[in-house]
Design an enzyme around this catalytic site. Sequence first.
Site, PDB file in Angstrom:
ATOM      1  N   LYS A  73      11.542  -3.481  53.706  1.00 38.55           N
ATOM      2  CA  LYS A  73      11.948  -3.669  52.295  1.00 38.55           C
ATOM      3  C   LYS A  73      10.921  -4.408  51.446  1.00 38.55           C
ATOM      4  CE  LYS A  73      15.040  -1.306  53.201  1.00 38.55           C
ATOM      5  NZ  LYS A  73      14.762   0.025  52.723  1.00 38.55           N
ATOM      6  N   HIS A 142       6.538  -1.463  61.242  1.00 38.08           N
ATOM      7  CA  HIS A 142       6.978  -2.810  60.855  1.00 38.08           C
ATOM      8  C   HIS A 142       6.586  -3.821  61.940  1.00 38.08           C
ATOM      9  CE1 HIS A 142       9.125  -1.415  57.386  1.00 38.08           C
ATOM     10  NE2 HIS A 142      10.172  -0.941  58.007  1.00 38.08           N
ATOM     11  N   ARG A 164       6.009  -8.801  50.185  1.00 39.85           N
ATOM     12  CA  ARG A 164       6.875  -8.957  49.004  1.00 39.85           C
ATOM     13  C   ARG A 164       7.634 -10.270  49.101  1.00 39.85           C
ATOM     14  NH1 ARG A 164      11.921  -4.944  47.241  1.00 39.85           N
ATOM     15  NH2 ARG A 164      11.961  -5.609  45.075  1.00 39.85           N
ATOM     16  N   SER A 172      17.250  -6.792  49.067  1.00 38.40           N
ATOM     17  CA  SER A 172      17.029  -5.365  49.279  1.00 38.40           C
ATOM     18  C   SER A 172      17.548  -4.930  50.657  1.00 38.40           C
ATOM     19  CB  SER A 172      15.523  -5.067  49.150  1.00 38.40           C
ATOM     20  OG  SER A 172      15.295  -3.693  49.185  1.00 38.40           O
ATOM     21  N   TYR A 232       3.491  -6.556  46.725  1.00 39.10           N
ATOM     22  CA  TYR A 232       4.361  -5.733  45.882  1.00 39.10           C
ATOM     23  C   TYR A 232       4.282  -6.220  44.425  1.00 39.10           C
ATOM     24  CZ  TYR A 232       8.766  -3.425  44.483  1.00 39.10           C
ATOM     25  OH  TYR A 232       9.722  -2.658  43.861  1.00 39.10           O
ATOM     26  N   LYS A 298      16.386  -0.673  42.645  1.00 37.15           N
ATOM     27  CA  LYS A 298      15.927  -1.142  41.338  1.00 37.15           C
ATOM     28  C   LYS A 298      14.410  -1.275  41.273  1.00 37.15           C
ATOM     29  CE  LYS A 298      19.725  -4.089  39.786  1.00 37.15           C
ATOM     30  NZ  LYS A 298      20.032  -5.519  39.585  1.00 37.15           N
ATOM     31  N   GLY A 299      13.840  -1.745  42.380  1.00 38.02           N
ATOM     32  CA  GLY A 299      12.391  -1.955  42.406  1.00 38.02           C
ATOM     33  C   GLY A 299      11.940  -2.998  41.402  1.00 38.02           C
TER      34      GLY A 299
END
Length: 331
Positions: A73, A142, A164, A172, A232, A298-299
């Site tokens: 995420k 990951h 992020r 998320s 991110y 949503k990002g």
Amino acid sequence: MVKKELPSHLREDKLSEETKTLISSLVSYKDASRKLCNYQGCWYYYNTLQGVVNFQRNFKPQDSDIILASFPKSGTTWLKALTIALLERSKKNKDRSCDDIHHPLESDNPHGLVPFLEMNLFLKSSTPDLTNLSSPRLFSTHMPLHTLQVPLKDSLCKIVYVWRNWKDVLVSIWHFTCINLEETEAEGSFTLESMFDSFCSGVNYFGPSWENVLSYWRGSLEDPKHVLFMRYEDLKAEPRGQIKRLAEFLACPFSQEEEDSGDVEKILELCSLRNLSSLEINKTGTSNDVHNSSFFRKGEVGDWKNYLTPEMEKKIDNIVEEKLRGSGLKF
Ligand code: PAP
């Protein structure tokens, strides 16, 4: 009502006898619904561990391979789309522009185009047939860097990691888990509070998140030609600069002509959350037993403010401070 099966990487029905023996020697933990075990400092659900072990034993790297890495995420889907779009443009040698209607991103989800090593390829088979993949081969993971590197040895392959803000990551993961575990036996097992606790303790899928990020951060400092560290939030704040940085790292920089003709903007638009989520394949399909639509929400940067209490915020800030101290890494 008959419950749906959990996605394969979350189950424990693919274990070889050897892996069962390995698991019996590892520290394990049961979260709200399933068992995790700690292998080389990282927590995995059992089938995923089988994928990791198969990968470490059987993956044969090529120097041209590109591996896209992240903690879940953190922007994986976006990074996959951007990388595909960058390479596609150089593959097609300008006889086709990036807004071509037959672009691969229009007929497959980024996760279908860039498979996960441990949750997909090496979980489905201990020796997957990779011969039909064209060069450069694109994979994702990951796993932390030290685990990924076991079969890479002296390979010159390139690794891109995206990081992020953990507060947005946590929110998320929670949304994604709720959507994808709906109607399975694990439905309703996870609350935001329980996921917050696991996240902070580090005993969560692919956690601890700080070990994950630090492995790649250090790797990028030691070997910047082969490990690129991205964020991110930087991609959101200055997408042009960041995609050019990615293109240069992947040895497919934008020419002046491409820049002048707006190709950078075209790729950013093609890979935007708005565009990708509106494509039929991403509205309806599945990748790796997961709804494609659930990869797009949503990002936004800072959406955590709508969900986390001030106490939760403080606790994660303290973890950031404590775990990243001295590393040179900051949000
Ligand atoms: P994964 O680890 O399961 O592959 P990943 O793609 O890393 O998931 O993360 C999903 C997040 O990226 C979602 O964030 P959110 O829940 O805060 O909204 C998703 O909306 C966001 N995302 C997906 N695609 C894009 C994109 N093209 N641009 C920006 N953000 C995106």
